[in-house]
Design a protein around this motif. Sequence first.
Motif, PDB file in Angstrom:
ATOM      1  N   THR A 127     -68.807  32.133  79.025  1.00  0.00           N
ATOM      2  CA  THR A 127     -69.126  31.412  77.795  1.00  0.00           C
ATOM      3  C   THR A 127     -70.242  32.086  77.010  1.00  0.00           C
ATOM      4  N   ASN A 128     -71.288  32.538  77.700  1.00  0.00           N
ATOM      5  CA  ASN A 128     -72.396  33.204  77.025  1.00  0.00           C
ATOM      6  C   ASN A 128     -71.933  34.485  76.335  1.00  0.00           C
ATOM      7  N   TYR A 129     -71.098  35.234  77.007  1.00  0.00           N
ATOM      8  CA  TYR A 129     -70.560  36.470  76.435  1.00  0.00           C
ATOM      9  C   TYR A 129     -69.771  36.167  75.163  1.00  0.00           C
ATOM     10  N   LEU A 130     -68.938  35.142  75.204  1.00  0.00           N
ATOM     11  CA  LEU A 130     -68.114  34.793  74.050  1.00  0.00           C
ATOM     12  C   LEU A 130     -68.981  34.339  72.874  1.00  0.00           C
ATOM     13  N   ASP A 131     -70.069  33.616  73.165  1.00  0.00           N
ATOM     14  CA  ASP A 131     -70.983  33.201  72.100  1.00  0.00           C
ATOM     15  C   ASP A 131     -71.673  34.415  71.465  1.00  0.00           C
ATOM     16  N   ILE A 132     -72.039  35.384  72.297  1.00  0.00           N
ATOM     17  CA  ILE A 132     -72.697  36.596  71.784  1.00  0.00           C
ATOM     18  C   ILE A 132     -71.726  37.411  70.933  1.00  0.00           C
ATOM     19  N   ARG A 133     -70.493  37.516  71.375  1.00  0.00           N
ATOM     20  CA  ARG A 133     -69.493  38.237  70.597  1.00  0.00           C
ATOM     21  C   ARG A 133     -69.282  37.573  69.234  1.00  0.00           C
ATOM     22  N   GLN A 134     -69.276  36.271  69.240  1.00  0.00           N
ATOM     23  CA  GLN A 134     -69.109  35.543  67.970  1.00  0.00           C
ATOM     24  C   GLN A 134     -70.305  35.801  67.053  1.00  0.00           C
ATOM     25  N   PHE A 135     -71.490  35.808  67.624  1.00  0.00           N
ATOM     26  CA  PHE A 135     -72.695  36.116  66.852  1.00  0.00           C
ATOM     27  C   PHE A 135     -72.607  37.518  66.243  1.00  0.00           C
ATOM     28  N   LEU A 136     -72.114  38.488  66.985  1.00  0.00           N
ATOM     29  CA  LEU A 136     -72.053  39.869  66.512  1.00  0.00           C
ATOM     30  C   LEU A 136     -70.989  40.089  65.443  1.00  0.00           C
ATOM     31  N   ASP A 137     -70.105  39.120  65.254  1.00  0.00           N
ATOM     32  CA  ASP A 137     -69.096  39.252  64.197  1.00  0.00           C
ATOM     33  C   ASP A 137     -69.728  39.446  62.829  1.00  0.00           C
ATOM     34  N   PHE A 165     -77.929  41.562  91.161  1.00  0.00           N
ATOM     35  CA  PHE A 165     -78.716  42.567  90.454  1.00  0.00           C
ATOM     36  C   PHE A 165     -79.629  41.930  89.411  1.00  0.00           C
ATOM     37  N   ASN A 166     -80.836  42.471  89.314  1.00  0.00           N
ATOM     38  CA  ASN A 166     -81.650  42.280  88.119  1.00  0.00           C
ATOM     39  C   ASN A 166     -81.188  43.385  87.181  1.00  0.00           C
ATOM     40  N   ALA A 167     -80.449  43.027  86.151  1.00  0.00           N
ATOM     41  CA  ALA A 167     -79.695  44.019  85.402  1.00  0.00           C
ATOM     42  C   ALA A 167     -79.967  43.936  83.911  1.00  0.00           C
ATOM     43  N   ALA A 168     -79.443  44.932  83.199  1.00  0.00           N
ATOM     44  CA  ALA A 168     -79.390  44.924  81.742  1.00  0.00           C
ATOM     45  C   ALA A 168     -77.939  45.105  81.335  1.00  0.00           C
ATOM     46  N   VAL A 169     -77.585  44.569  80.185  1.00  0.00           N
ATOM     47  CA  VAL A 169     -76.218  44.644  79.706  1.00  0.00           C
ATOM     48  C   VAL A 169     -76.226  45.005  78.228  1.00  0.00           C
ATOM     49  N   LEU A 170     -75.223  45.775  77.790  1.00  0.00           N
ATOM     50  CA  LEU A 170     -75.030  46.061  76.374  1.00  0.00           C
ATOM     51  C   LEU A 170     -73.686  45.477  75.952  1.00  0.00           C
ATOM     52  N   ILE A 171     -73.731  44.574  74.975  1.00  0.00           N
ATOM     53  CA  ILE A 171     -72.535  43.925  74.446  1.00  0.00           C
ATOM     54  C   ILE A 171     -72.409  44.307  72.978  1.00  0.00           C
ATOM     55  N   ASP A 172     -71.219  44.793  72.582  1.00  0.00           N
ATOM     56  CA  ASP A 172     -70.990  45.142  71.180  1.00  0.00           C
ATOM     57  C   ASP A 172     -69.727  44.452  70.679  1.00  0.00           C
ATOM     58  N   ASN A 175     -72.168  46.734  63.083  1.00  0.00           N
ATOM     59  CA  ASN A 175     -72.682  47.767  63.992  1.00  0.00           C
ATOM     60  C   ASN A 175     -73.653  47.202  65.025  1.00  0.00           C
ATOM     61  N   GLY A 176     -73.692  45.885  65.158  1.00  0.00           N
ATOM     62  CA  GLY A 176     -74.668  45.252  66.034  1.00  0.00           C
ATOM     63  C   GLY A 176     -74.343  45.376  67.516  1.00  0.00           C
ATOM     64  N   ASN A 177     -75.412  45.438  68.321  1.00  0.00           N
ATOM     65  CA  ASN A 177     -75.330  45.466  69.780  1.00  0.00           C
ATOM     66  C   ASN A 177     -76.410  44.551  70.338  1.00  0.00           C
ATOM     67  N   VAL A 178     -76.080  43.775  71.342  1.00  0.00           N
ATOM     68  CA  VAL A 178     -77.078  42.989  72.061  1.00  0.00           C
ATOM     69  C   VAL A 178     -77.383  43.715  73.370  1.00  0.00           C
ATOM     70  N   LEU A 179     -78.637  44.124  73.512  1.00  0.00           N
ATOM     71  CA  LEU A 179     -79.115  44.739  74.755  1.00  0.00           C
ATOM     72  C   LEU A 179     -80.031  43.712  75.406  1.00  0.00           C
ATOM     73  N   SER A 180     -79.639  43.229  76.568  1.00  0.00           N
ATOM     74  CA  SER A 180     -80.346  42.093  77.154  1.00  0.00           C
ATOM     75  C   SER A 180     -80.479  42.225  78.660  1.00  0.00           C
ATOM     76  N   GLY A 181     -81.519  41.581  79.175  1.00  0.00           N
ATOM     77  CA  GLY A 181     -81.612  41.398  80.614  1.00  0.00           C
ATOM     78  C   GLY A 181     -80.621  40.337  81.066  1.00  0.00           C
ATOM     79  N   ILE A 182     -80.142  40.460  82.301  1.00  0.00           N
ATOM     80  CA  ILE A 182     -79.143  39.525  82.819  1.00  0.00           C
ATOM     81  C   ILE A 182     -79.209  39.517  84.340  1.00  0.00           C
TER      82      ILE A 182
END
Length: 538
Positions: free
Chosen positions: A293-303, A341-348, A307-314
Amino acid sequence: MKNSYRLAFLSAFLLWLGWPPIPYTAPLLLVAFVPLLLAVEQLILDGTAKRGRKIFGLAFCTGFLWNTASIYWVYNAISAVMPAYIAVFISLIPFGLAALLMALAFRLYAQLRKRYGLIVSLVGLICFWMSYEYLHQSWDLAFPWMTLGNGFANFHQLIQWYEYTGVYGGTLWIWLCNVLLFLLLRKKLLLKEPLVLPKSIAGFAALVLIPCALSLIRYFTYEEHVNPSNVVVVQPNVDPYAKWTMPITEQVDQLIALSRTKAQSNTEFFIWPESAIPERPPGVNEEEIRSNTNYLDIRQFLDDYRNGNVLSGIESMLIYDTLATPSAQKLERLSKYIDVFNAAVLIDNSSKVQFYHKSKLVPGVEQLPFASLSFLKPLFAAFGGSTGSYGRQAHPTVFYAQSGIGAAPVICYESIWGNYVAQYVKDGAQFIAIVTNDAWWGNTSGKSQHLDYAKLRAIENRRWVARSANTGISAFINQRGDIVAKTKWWEPAALKADINLNEAITFYTATGDYIAYVACIGCLVYLVLLVGTLRRQQ
C-alpha cells in the motif's frame, strides 16, 4: 605523579574543547596532546619504576575523559530501552574501549623508548595511533566517531585538502604539530636547554599555517561546475519510540504532504529519512513491494513529478528456502529463512525498484560483534539490542534515476566512513544522500557532530550532501562543506535546493585511506622490531 595526572587531565580538556560541535576551537587539537607527552616524558627521564604501566594509566585517563565528555550522548540512546544502571555500564564500553586502544599505543611507545631514540619512537607512536584508528573503523566493534581527523569538521575551511588525504591526513597533521611543539618544550622545560626561539617558532608556525593557508586558498577559489538538480529533503519528526504504534498510512501521508510543500515540477529526488517507510516488523517483503500500500501511494504521488524519485529509508526483508546468508534466521512455522534489513529504497515512475542494505551496522544493536561468539546473543538481547536480526551487504549500491543521475544512499552511521562513502562516488554517485534518525540521542551534541561529519564527506569527494534526518538536523551541504540550508531540531520540515551534480573524482576518492595503510605497515614494522628486541634479550 600527581603533576603527571594534572597534565593528562589538561590534555583531555583541550581535546574535548577542540572537538565538534564547539565552533572554531579545532586548532586546539594541534597542541592538545603536548601536556600528556610531557607527562610521559617526565616519567621516562626520571626512570620511574613500572613506568610502562604508569604511562598506560595516564594515556587511558586522557582517552577516557576525552571520549566520555565528547560522546556522552551514547547513554541517551541506551537508557531509553533499559534500566539506568545497565545503560551506564553499556555506555562505558565505547568510552573504555577507545581509551584502552589509545593507551596501548602509548604503552608500545614506552617500550620503543627503552630500545630506540626519541624521534624513532615518536614516529612509532604516530603509526600505532593511526593503526588504532584504522582498526576501530574495520573490526566488528567499529566506532570511528573519534578519529582525530574528524575534529576539524566544525572548522572545515581549514581542511579543504581532505580531498587529497581524507580524515587520516588530519590525524597525521594533528600529531605532527603536537610532536614538534612537544620537542621544543621538552628541550626547554625538561632538559633545561636554550632554544633558538625564532627558528623554533617559525618551524612550528609553518607546520600549522601553511596547510591552513593552502586550504583557505582552495576554499575561496573553488568553483562548482554548474549541473543543477532539484532535490527536496523531508524531516517528518516522528518519535522513534512511538513510530510502530502510529498508523502506518498516516506516516506516509505526512511524508508526501511535506514533500509537496517544497516540490517543483522539475524536482528529481525526494529524500526521506532512515526507516521512513513503515511496516510492522519484520518489514516490507522486497519481492512483494509492488503490491504494498505504501509503495502504491508513493507511485501515485510521483505521477505529478515526471522525473521524480523517492529515496527513502525502509525496514525490509527477504525470505529464502535455504540458509542463504549467515544473518538469516529460521522461521519454524514456514520452514523457511528470513533476513531483515535496515535498508534504503529508490522508487520512481517505472516498475523498477532499487534496494540497498545497510553495510556498516552498529555493534550490539544491529549486529553481534564477532559472530562466532554466539553465546553472547542472549546477553545483547537482554540489553535491548536486535542482535542477529539485520542482514547486510558487503559493497555499496548506487541508485540510478531514470534520467541517469547516480545517488549514494548512505544510511546513518555509515556516513562516518570516508573510504566507504568514497566507494559510492567511484561507482558513479553524483551526490550523497544521507538518511538518518538521530532522535535516539535526544537534543544533545551527538546530532550536531553527526551533521558536521557529513561536511567531511562533501569535501573528500567534492559532492553535495542532501541529508534527511527524522527529527533533525536535515540539511544541504555544498562541495566546499558549507551548510547552505538546515532545519531546526524536533519539528516537521522540508527543504529544497538546486544542487550541483559532479562526476569528477578527487585524489582521495580514487586512492582511499592510503595514509592509514602506510601507518599500518609502519605499525607492523615497529611491532616486529619490538618482538625481535625482546627475543634477543631472552
